[in-house]
Design a protein around this motif. Structure first.
Motif, PDB file in Angstrom:
ATOM      1  N   VAL A  35       0.498  -1.160   0.148  1.00  0.00           N
ATOM      2  CA  VAL A  35       0.017   0.387  -0.056  1.00  0.00           C
ATOM      3  C   VAL A  35       1.160   1.064  -0.074  1.00  0.00           C
ATOM      4  N   GLY A  36       0.457   1.588  -1.092  1.00  0.00           N
ATOM      5  CA  GLY A  36       1.124   3.346  -1.001  1.00  0.00           C
ATOM      6  C   GLY A  36       1.034   3.851  -2.267  1.00  0.00           C
ATOM      7  N   ASP A  37       2.367   5.443  -2.484  1.00  0.00           N
ATOM      8  CA  ASP A  37       2.000   5.738  -4.145  1.00  0.00           C
ATOM      9  C   ASP A  37       3.561   5.221  -4.475  1.00  0.00           C
ATOM     10  N   ALA A  38       2.697   3.625  -5.758  1.00  0.00           N
ATOM     11  CA  ALA A  38       3.620   3.433  -7.082  1.00  0.00           C
ATOM     12  C   ALA A  38       4.725   4.247  -7.506  1.00  0.00           C
ATOM     13  N   LEU A  39       3.995   5.596  -8.313  1.00  0.00           N
ATOM     14  CA  LEU A  39       4.956   6.773  -8.499  1.00  0.00           C
ATOM     15  C   LEU A  39       6.443   6.723  -8.268  1.00  0.00           C
ATOM     16  N   LEU A  40       5.779   7.328  -6.771  1.00  0.00           N
ATOM     17  CA  LEU A  40       6.674   7.180  -5.797  1.00  0.00           C
ATOM     18  C   LEU A  40       8.144   6.611  -4.997  1.00  0.00           C
TER      19      LEU A  40
END
Length: 78
Positions: A35-40
């Motif tokens: 779970v998180g920000d895939a792009l970053l």
């Protein structure tokens, strides 16, 4: 589990929940949900799903995967 995480997550971008397979040394590991920000490439939570952890081999495999993945994303607990 995916739908539960999706409801609990306020995604910055769509696709904020992903699956992770990686190698560390000679071992291959898999984390069911990141779970998180895939792009970053930032993770806020790592989730493994198992029907049962009663079997010692299953428990070792699941714990090793978390222990290997947590330092990659600077996640302190999972």
């Amino acid at each position: 589990m995916f739908n539960k995480l999706r409801r609990q997550t306020n995604p910055v971008r769509r696709g904020g929940i992903a699956r992770l397979s990686f190698e560390k040394g000679s071992s291959r590991h898999e984390v069911d949900f990141v779970v998180g920000d895939a792009l970053l490439q930032e993770a806020w939570q790592l989730v493994l799903v198992s029907c049962s952890l009663a079997d010692a081999r299953t428990r070792r495999r699941e714990v090793r995967a978390l222990e290997a993945a947590m330092p990659l994303y600077d996640v302190n607990e999972s």
